[in-house]
Design a protein around this motif. Structure first.
Motif, PDB file in Angstrom:
ATOM      1  N   ALA A 131       0.781  -1.172  -0.042  1.00  0.00           N
ATOM      2  CA  ALA A 131       0.131   0.029  -0.118  1.00  0.00           C
ATOM      3  C   ALA A 131       0.893   1.249  -0.133  1.00  0.00           C
ATOM      4  O   ALA A 131       0.515   2.205  -0.604  1.00  0.00           O
ATOM      5  N   LEU A 132       1.962   1.274   0.721  1.00  0.00           N
ATOM      6  CA  LEU A 132       2.843   2.478   0.805  1.00  0.00           C
ATOM      7  C   LEU A 132       3.492   2.680  -0.649  1.00  0.00           C
ATOM      8  O   LEU A 132       3.659   3.725  -1.035  1.00  0.00           O
ATOM      9  N   GLY A 133       3.936   1.455  -1.329  1.00  0.00           N
ATOM     10  CA  GLY A 133       4.604   1.864  -2.506  1.00  0.00           C
ATOM     11  C   GLY A 133       3.538   2.191  -3.401  1.00  0.00           C
ATOM     12  O   GLY A 133       4.013   3.203  -4.260  1.00  0.00           O
ATOM     13  N   ILE A 134       2.273   1.940  -3.460  1.00  0.00           N
ATOM     14  CA  ILE A 134       1.076   2.501  -4.469  1.00  0.00           C
ATOM     15  C   ILE A 134       0.912   3.886  -4.031  1.00  0.00           C
ATOM     16  O   ILE A 134       0.742   4.623  -5.220  1.00  0.00           O
ATOM     17  N   LEU A 135       0.890   4.342  -2.969  1.00  0.00           N
ATOM     18  CA  LEU A 135       0.501   5.600  -2.624  1.00  0.00           C
ATOM     19  C   LEU A 135       1.496   6.598  -3.099  1.00  0.00           C
ATOM     20  O   LEU A 135       1.349   7.611  -3.387  1.00  0.00           O
ATOM     21  N   MET A 136       2.991   5.966  -3.161  1.00  0.00           N
ATOM     22  CA  MET A 136       4.081   6.959  -3.755  1.00  0.00           C
ATOM     23  C   MET A 136       4.045   7.288  -5.293  1.00  0.00           C
ATOM     24  O   MET A 136       4.533   8.049  -5.881  1.00  0.00           O
ATOM     25  N   LEU A 137       2.889   6.374  -6.110  1.00  0.00           N
ATOM     26  CA  LEU A 137       2.699   6.752  -7.233  1.00  0.00           C
ATOM     27  C   LEU A 137       1.508   7.881  -7.548  1.00  0.00           C
ATOM     28  O   LEU A 137       1.657   8.459  -8.400  1.00  0.00           O
ATOM     29  N   ILE A 138       0.882   8.388  -6.563  1.00  0.00           N
ATOM     30  CA  ILE A 138      -0.100   9.390  -6.631  1.00  0.00           C
ATOM     31  C   ILE A 138       0.776  10.864  -6.661  1.00  0.00           C
ATOM     32  O   ILE A 138       1.449  11.175  -5.757  1.00  0.00           O
ATOM     33  N   ARG A 139       0.584  11.452  -7.793  1.00  0.00           N
ATOM     34  CA  ARG A 139       1.289  12.719  -7.747  1.00  0.00           C
ATOM     35  C   ARG A 139       0.546  13.652  -7.189  1.00  0.00           C
ATOM     36  O   ARG A 139      -0.492  13.780  -6.815  1.00  0.00           O
ATOM     37  N   LYS A 140       1.241  14.881  -7.276  1.00  0.00           N
ATOM     38  CA  LYS A 140       0.700  16.248  -6.400  1.00  0.00           C
ATOM     39  C   LYS A 140      -0.710  16.367  -6.987  1.00  0.00           C
ATOM     40  O   LYS A 140      -1.100  16.552  -8.056  1.00  0.00           O
ATOM     41  N   VAL A 141      -1.917  16.638  -6.032  1.00  0.00           N
ATOM     42  CA  VAL A 141      -3.040  16.958  -6.416  1.00  0.00           C
ATOM     43  C   VAL A 141      -3.523  18.327  -5.644  1.00  0.00           C
ATOM     44  O   VAL A 141      -2.628  18.806  -4.868  1.00  0.00           O
ATOM     45  N   PRO A 142      -4.552  18.967  -6.132  1.00  0.00           N
ATOM     46  CA  PRO A 142      -4.860  20.350  -5.673  1.00  0.00           C
ATOM     47  C   PRO A 142      -5.451  20.054  -4.123  1.00  0.00           C
ATOM     48  O   PRO A 142      -5.985  19.047  -3.580  1.00  0.00           O
ATOM     49  N   GLN A 143      -4.802  21.017  -3.381  1.00  0.00           N
ATOM     50  CA  GLN A 143      -5.103  21.158  -1.915  1.00  0.00           C
ATOM     51  C   GLN A 143      -5.919  22.186  -1.693  1.00  0.00           C
ATOM     52  O   GLN A 143      -5.852  23.447  -2.402  1.00  0.00           O
ATOM     53  N   PRO A 144      -7.180  22.108  -1.001  1.00  0.00           N
ATOM     54  CA  PRO A 144      -7.898  23.250  -0.732  1.00  0.00           C
ATOM     55  C   PRO A 144      -7.167  24.435  -0.177  1.00  0.00           C
ATOM     56  O   PRO A 144      -6.317  24.159   0.834  1.00  0.00           O
ATOM     57  N   PRO A 145      -7.407  25.778  -0.223  1.00  0.00           N
ATOM     58  CA  PRO A 145      -6.714  26.925   0.299  1.00  0.00           C
ATOM     59  C   PRO A 145      -6.853  26.743   1.858  1.00  0.00           C
ATOM     60  O   PRO A 145      -8.067  26.594   2.064  1.00  0.00           O
ATOM     61  N   VAL A 146      -5.782  27.162   2.521  1.00  0.00           N
ATOM     62  CA  VAL A 146      -5.935  27.308   3.895  1.00  0.00           C
ATOM     63  C   VAL A 146      -6.568  28.639   4.534  1.00  0.00           C
ATOM     64  O   VAL A 146      -6.292  29.672   3.939  1.00  0.00           O
ATOM     65  N   GLN A 147      -7.254  28.441   5.140  1.00  0.00           N
ATOM     66  CA  GLN A 147      -8.098  29.832   5.854  1.00  0.00           C
ATOM     67  C   GLN A 147      -7.188  30.563   6.668  1.00  0.00           C
ATOM     68  O   GLN A 147      -7.172  30.395   7.959  1.00  0.00           O
ATOM     69  N   LYS A 148      -6.428  31.612   6.034  1.00  0.00           N
ATOM     70  CA  LYS A 148      -5.344  32.181   6.985  1.00  0.00           C
ATOM     71  C   LYS A 148      -6.012  33.301   7.831  1.00  0.00           C
ATOM     72  O   LYS A 148      -5.336  33.631   8.792  1.00  0.00           O
ATOM     73  N   ASP A 149      -7.149  33.687   7.551  1.00  0.00           N
ATOM     74  CA  ASP A 149      -7.936  34.514   8.175  1.00  0.00           C
ATOM     75  C   ASP A 149      -8.774  34.009   9.504  1.00  0.00           C
ATOM     76  O   ASP A 149      -9.126  34.749  10.351  1.00  0.00           O
ATOM     77  N   ARG A 150      -8.526  32.620   9.775  1.00  0.00           N
ATOM     78  CA  ARG A 150      -9.092  31.926  10.892  1.00  0.00           C
ATOM     79  C   ARG A 150      -8.039  31.272  11.477  1.00  0.00           C
ATOM     80  O   ARG A 150      -7.163  30.534  10.873  1.00  0.00           O
ATOM     81  N   ARG A 151      -8.179  31.559  12.795  1.00  0.00           N
ATOM     82  CA  ARG A 151      -7.044  30.901  13.759  1.00  0.00           C
ATOM     83  C   ARG A 151      -7.498  29.261  13.676  1.00  0.00           C
ATOM     84  O   ARG A 151      -8.635  28.862  13.694  1.00  0.00           O
ATOM     85  N   PRO A 152      -6.252  28.661  13.992  1.00  0.00           N
ATOM     86  CA  PRO A 152      -6.453  27.174  14.093  1.00  0.00           C
ATOM     87  C   PRO A 152      -7.702  26.589  15.088  1.00  0.00           C
ATOM     88  O   PRO A 152      -8.536  25.815  14.730  1.00  0.00           O
ATOM     89  N   LEU A 153      -7.791  27.393  16.321  1.00  0.00           N
ATOM     90  CA  LEU A 153      -8.944  26.949  17.022  1.00  0.00           C
ATOM     91  C   LEU A 153     -10.345  27.184  16.456  1.00  0.00           C
ATOM     92  O   LEU A 153     -11.104  26.427  16.658  1.00  0.00           O
ATOM     93  N   HIS A 154     -10.438  28.288  15.810  1.00  0.00           N
ATOM     94  CA  HIS A 154     -11.778  28.604  15.317  1.00  0.00           C
ATOM     95  C   HIS A 154     -11.944  27.425  13.982  1.00  0.00           C
ATOM     96  O   HIS A 154     -13.302  27.253  13.980  1.00  0.00           O
ATOM     97  N   ARG A 155     -10.923  27.438  13.167  1.00  0.00           N
ATOM     98  CA  ARG A 155     -11.131  26.493  12.239  1.00  0.00           C
ATOM     99  C   ARG A 155     -11.667  24.843  12.858  1.00  0.00           C
ATOM    100  O   ARG A 155     -12.455  24.180  12.138  1.00  0.00           O
ATOM    101  N   ILE A 156     -11.112  24.349  13.828  1.00  0.00           N
ATOM    102  CA  ILE A 156     -11.349  23.283  14.465  1.00  0.00           C
ATOM    103  C   ILE A 156     -12.872  23.352  14.773  1.00  0.00           C
ATOM    104  O   ILE A 156     -13.668  22.589  14.592  1.00  0.00           O
ATOM    105  N   ALA A 157     -13.310  24.480  15.325  1.00  0.00           N
ATOM    106  CA  ALA A 157     -14.492  24.698  15.855  1.00  0.00           C
ATOM    107  C   ALA A 157     -15.524  24.668  14.578  1.00  0.00           C
ATOM    108  O   ALA A 157     -16.623  24.097  14.634  1.00  0.00           O
ATOM    109  N   ASP A 158     -15.167  25.165  13.532  1.00  0.00           N
ATOM    110  CA  ASP A 158     -15.996  25.248  12.448  1.00  0.00           C
ATOM    111  C   ASP A 158     -16.431  23.860  11.726  1.00  0.00           C
ATOM    112  O   ASP A 158     -17.588  23.753  11.569  1.00  0.00           O
ATOM    113  N   GLY A 159     -15.369  22.842  11.979  1.00  0.00           N
ATOM    114  CA  GLY A 159     -15.916  21.393  11.717  1.00  0.00           C
ATOM    115  C   GLY A 159     -16.922  21.001  12.658  1.00  0.00           C
ATOM    116  O   GLY A 159     -17.888  20.337  12.258  1.00  0.00           O
TER     117      GLY A 159
END
Length: 427
Positions: free
Chosen positions: A190-218
């Motif tokens: 499984a680890l070897g196969i995971l290494m085959l996945i190329r870089k994918v889009p990552q959702p933008p980090v909400q820089k205007d929200r503090r980590p604790l606030h972002r946790i609470a959002d979930g």
């Protein structure tokens, strides 16, 4: 499906994801059932059945506590960092853990404290890998095939979760060393196969929200979306009460008297049912009345568990577990599809972490609950009590969350009243 919208398994990155998640989930579940068998075997050398069953429950608790403590963090991590490297790192750690368990088993040096340490280690790894795995799938396919991708991903995870104990039981019946060697190999592949996945889009980090606030959002999103809340909590309560996997060693050894071979077949029961259910959904995806079908499946699961609890005839016990596995597959298929399709990408890691917490609570914490009840009521009494309580929960949720009962399809815009559903609002 036209050539313009290919099936997700025709996309190389998703195909690698599917195989790696399937192998990882099977390996984790197989290892868990083996650890339980070894704990019970060591305990029975000096303890009676009820005391040994209690220790089986504590193994589940050892896996749950790390996940419970880390849930607020791991969801934020999955939404902030490359999800590929999160699952790669946890898979590497799980490989090392399985190799250590195998080496100690081979040397005859395995002890109860190390088995509990290994269970805690697995709980930590799963805490990080679960949300990252769940949130990664939608990043690998075009949006128009996302519903199919989520269904296929759910099949990989759920089939692995339910079939894993059967694989572990059969491998251990062949030989303990062969079992741990096979599990280590599955993690490594499984680890070897995971290494085959190329870089994918990552959702933008909400820089205007503090980590604790972002946790609470979930947590706020899950609380306010009643359909997601209903799907998550129903599974939590039912499997927490009616889970019986932890007591399979007790039934195999001291109730049905079928030994390690029979233990392997019992462990295979739910896996057989889950595989049949997943195969059905591969060719006949569920499209209508999804909420009602989930509620019916949960009720069938509970009745099957009660049947298993009272049975002293091995063929009936095995059949009951097969039915329970098939019903559980229906329930999880609906729940996972609803959660993923009703959650925006930038929230999937945090919502996935909450979902993973409830899954672990229903499984590992459920094992602890079953162990405690078995020490009080005996193994059969604990299983029957849990099944009856699960039926009451299903009836209660049908009345408490009409949104679930009225859910016609997986489409967030499709409501029973014909009005479009607003993102994040109550369903």
């Amino acid at each position: 499906m036209s050539d313009a919208t290919p099936h997700p398994l025709r996309i190389p990155a998703f195909r690698a994801y599917f195989v790696s998640r399937f192998l990882t989930t099977i390996a984790v579940s197989a290892q868990a059932i083996i650890i339980g068998w070894q704990v019970y075997g060591i305990a029975r050398q000096t303890m009676d059945i009820k005391e040994s069953a209690f220790l089986l429950g504590m193994i589940g608790l050892a896996q749950f506590v790390p996940l419970f403590l880390l849930t607020p963090i791991v969801g934020l991590v999955a939404d902030s960092y490359d999800r590929r490297w999160i699952v790669r790192g946890t898979t590497a750690l799980l490989t090392l853990n399985a190799l250590m368990l195998g080496a100690l088993t081979y040397l005859g040096a395995l002890t109860m404290p190390f088995l509990f340490f290994a269970a805690v280690f697995v709980g930590i790894a799963r805490a990080f890998s679960g949300p990252a795995f769940s949130a990664l799938a939608p990043n690998l396919v075009p949006r128009e095939v996302l519903p199919t991708a989520i269904a296929v991903s759910s099949i990989a995870w759920q089939t692995g979760m339910i079939a894993g104990p059967s694989v572990g039981g059969v491998l251990y019946a062949i030989h303990p060393d062969f079992a741990y060697g096979s599990i280590s190999a599955m993690f490594a592949i499984a680890l070897g196969i995971l290494m085959l996945i190329r870089k994918v889009p990552q959702p933008p980090v909400q820089k205007d929200r503090r980590p604790l606030h972002r946790i609470a959002d979930g947590f706020s999103y899950v609380r306010n979306n009643r359909l997601v809340l209903a799907a998550i909590t129903l599974d939590l309560c039912v499997v927490l009460l009616a889970g019986s996997t932890a007591l399979l060693p007790v039934y195999a050894r001291d109730i049905l008297h079928v030994g390690a071979t029979g233990f392997g077949l019992l462990a295979a029961g739910m896996g057989i049912g889950a595989a049949a259910g997943s195969l059905w959904f591969t060719f006949r995806p569920m499209k209508t009345n999804v909420g009602v079908k989930m509620l019916v499946a949960v009720a069938i699961f509970a009745f099957a568990i009660i049947t298993f609890g009272v049975s002293t005839w091995f063929p009936l016990s095995l059949f009951a577990l097969i039915v329970a596995g098939a019903a559980d597959m229906v329930s999880v298929y609906v729940r996972q599809s609803l959660i993923q399709l009703h959650t925006p990408d930038e929230m999937r890691g945090r919502v996935g972490a909450i979902s993973a917490l409830t899954i672990s609570a229903s499984n590992e914490l459920g094992e602890a609950e079953t162990g405690v009840m078995a020490s009080l009521l005996g193994p059969a009494g604990a299983v029957v009590f849990g099944g009856c309580a699960a039926i009451l929960v299903t009836i209660t949720w049908t009345w408490l969350f009409p949104e679930l009962r009225l859910a016609r399809t997986f489409d967030p815009k499709d409501r029973s009243d014909g009005k479009p559903k607003e993102e994040g609002s109550a369903s």
